[in-house]
Write a protein that holds these residues in place. Structure first.
Motif, mmCIF file in Angstrom:
data_model
loop_
_atom_site.group_PDB
_atom_site.id
_atom_site.type_symbol
_atom_site.label_atom_id
_atom_site.label_comp_id
_atom_site.label_asym_id
_atom_site.label_seq_id
_atom_site.Cartn_x
_atom_site.Cartn_y
_atom_site.Cartn_z
ATOM 1 N N THR A 92 0.811 -1.221 0.000
ATOM 2 C CA THR A 92 0.000 0.000 0.000
ATOM 3 C C THR A 92 0.846 1.273 0.000
ATOM 4 O O THR A 92 0.304 2.369 0.041
ATOM 5 C CB THR A 92 -0.974 0.038 1.194
ATOM 6 O OG1 THR A 92 -0.233 0.055 2.407
ATOM 7 C CG2 THR A 92 -1.927 -1.135 1.154
ATOM 8 N N ALA A 93 2.151 1.137 -0.060
ATOM 9 C CA ALA A 93 3.037 2.310 -0.105
ATOM 10 C C ALA A 93 3.210 2.768 -1.551
ATOM 11 O O ALA A 93 4.311 2.998 -2.033
ATOM 12 C CB ALA A 93 4.380 1.992 0.532
ATOM 13 N N ARG A 94 2.101 2.888 -2.240
ATOM 14 C CA ARG A 94 2.052 3.377 -3.612
ATOM 15 C C ARG A 94 1.029 4.497 -3.637
ATOM 16 O O ARG A 94 -0.065 4.360 -3.073
ATOM 17 C CB ARG A 94 1.625 2.278 -4.579
ATOM 18 C CG ARG A 94 2.465 1.044 -4.510
ATOM 19 C CD ARG A 94 3.439 0.983 -5.659
ATOM 20 N NE ARG A 94 4.300 -0.195 -5.513
ATOM 21 C CZ ARG A 94 5.609 -0.125 -5.628
ATOM 22 N NH1 ARG A 94 6.190 1.016 -5.871
ATOM 23 N NH2 ARG A 94 6.332 -1.197 -5.485
ATOM 24 N N PRO A 95 1.336 5.611 -4.279
ATOM 25 C CA PRO A 95 0.422 6.757 -4.255
ATOM 26 C C PRO A 95 -1.020 6.448 -4.652
ATOM 27 O O PRO A 95 -1.945 6.998 -4.064
ATOM 28 C CB PRO A 95 1.082 7.746 -5.214
ATOM 29 C CG PRO A 95 2.542 7.440 -5.089
ATOM 30 C CD PRO A 95 2.601 5.943 -4.945
ATOM 31 N N ILE A 96 -1.244 5.556 -5.609
ATOM 32 C CA ILE A 96 -2.618 5.265 -6.014
ATOM 33 C C ILE A 96 -3.429 4.653 -4.875
ATOM 34 O O ILE A 96 -4.644 4.847 -4.783
ATOM 35 C CB ILE A 96 -2.663 4.384 -7.280
ATOM 36 C CG1 ILE A 96 -4.050 4.434 -7.922
ATOM 37 C CG2 ILE A 96 -2.229 2.959 -6.979
ATOM 38 C CD1 ILE A 96 -4.464 5.790 -8.424
ATOM 39 N N TYR A 97 -2.767 3.965 -3.957
ATOM 40 C CA TYR A 97 -3.488 3.407 -2.812
ATOM 41 C C TYR A 97 -3.979 4.512 -1.873
ATOM 42 O O TYR A 97 -4.970 4.319 -1.157
ATOM 43 C CB TYR A 97 -2.636 2.391 -2.061
ATOM 44 C CG TYR A 97 -2.558 1.063 -2.773
ATOM 45 C CD1 TYR A 97 -3.658 0.207 -2.798
ATOM 46 C CD2 TYR A 97 -1.416 0.677 -3.442
ATOM 47 C CE1 TYR A 97 -3.599 -1.009 -3.470
ATOM 48 C CE2 TYR A 97 -1.347 -0.527 -4.115
ATOM 49 C CZ TYR A 97 -2.449 -1.369 -4.127
ATOM 50 O OH TYR A 97 -2.389 -2.558 -4.797
ATOM 51 N N ALA A 98 -3.318 5.646 -1.873
ATOM 52 C CA ALA A 98 -3.812 6.775 -1.085
ATOM 53 C C ALA A 98 -5.164 7.235 -1.635
ATOM 54 O O ALA A 98 -6.077 7.558 -0.869
ATOM 55 C CB ALA A 98 -2.808 7.923 -1.112
ATOM 56 N N VAL A 99 -5.297 7.241 -2.943
ATOM 57 C CA VAL A 99 -6.562 7.629 -3.575
ATOM 58 C C VAL A 99 -7.658 6.641 -3.178
ATOM 59 O O VAL A 99 -8.773 7.037 -2.815
ATOM 60 C CB VAL A 99 -6.404 7.696 -5.111
ATOM 61 C CG1 VAL A 99 -7.737 8.020 -5.777
ATOM 62 C CG2 VAL A 99 -5.342 8.715 -5.501
ATOM 63 N N VAL A 100 -7.355 5.368 -3.226
ATOM 64 C CA VAL A 100 -8.312 4.327 -2.834
ATOM 65 C C VAL A 100 -8.731 4.514 -1.379
ATOM 66 O O VAL A 100 -9.928 4.458 -1.047
ATOM 67 C CB VAL A 100 -7.706 2.923 -3.059
ATOM 68 C CG1 VAL A 100 -8.595 1.840 -2.467
ATOM 69 C CG2 VAL A 100 -7.452 2.680 -4.542
ATOM 70 N N ALA A 101 -7.771 4.752 -0.503
ATOM 71 C CA ALA A 101 -8.070 4.908 0.925
ATOM 72 C C ALA A 101 -8.930 6.135 1.187
ATOM 73 O O ALA A 101 -9.867 6.086 1.990
ATOM 74 C CB ALA A 101 -6.773 4.981 1.726
ATOM 75 N N VAL A 102 -8.614 7.243 0.521
ATOM 76 C CA VAL A 102 -9.408 8.469 0.696
ATOM 77 C C VAL A 102 -10.840 8.230 0.241
ATOM 78 O O VAL A 102 -11.799 8.597 0.938
ATOM 79 C CB VAL A 102 -8.763 9.649 -0.062
ATOM 80 C CG1 VAL A 102 -9.715 10.833 -0.132
ATOM 81 C CG2 VAL A 102 -7.451 10.053 0.606
#
Length: 133
Positions: A92-102
């Motif tokens: 999950t240390a990939r920027p796109i996963y931040a979008v998913v989490a938000v």
């Protein structure tokens, strides 16, 4: 370890930092509060989100997992029930996963009736950080 060594420590640290920055921008733009009082004390491996009053944090995490397939973590000890942690480690240390989490935390909070939450603004803000990188 092979991935870490192959990518190089500086690149890994930069990826963690970008993921955290995108996540935090998205969380705030969605209308949520970060738990850390200042960015300079926040971890690049986790974003802690303050849970709005009236929301059961455990039920929120369960809803997010069942509806979106996203696993988030609770607080511990004195923060239990007061915050949700979004991890930025491993896969999950990939920027796109931040979008998913938000999208997941904002969508979950909307579904539970939290007021002032804007999923689209949160996702757009996280994407802007990624696009600028």
């Amino acid at each position: 370890m092979d991935i870490y060594l192959g990518e190089g420590e500086q690149a890994v640290w930069a990826r963690h930092a970008l993921t955290a920055k995108a996540c935090r921008a998205g969380v705030q733009a969605a209308g949520l509060k970060l738990w850390a009082a200042r960015e300079d004390i926040a971890s690049p491996t986790c974003t802690a989100v303050a849970i709005p009053d009236g929301i059961d944090e455990a039920k929120l995490r369960a809803l997010i997992r069942s509806r979106y397939g996203v696993m988030l973590a609770s607080g511990r000890a004195e923060t239990l029930g007061k915050l949700t942690r979004i991890g930025h480690m491993g896969t999950t240390a990939r920027p796109i996963y931040a979008v998913v989490a938000v999208a997941a935390i904002a969508g979950g909070l909307q579904a539970m009736g939290a007021k002032g939450i804007n999923v689209g603004e949160g996702v757009a803000a996280a994407m802007r950080v990624i696009d600028l990188a």
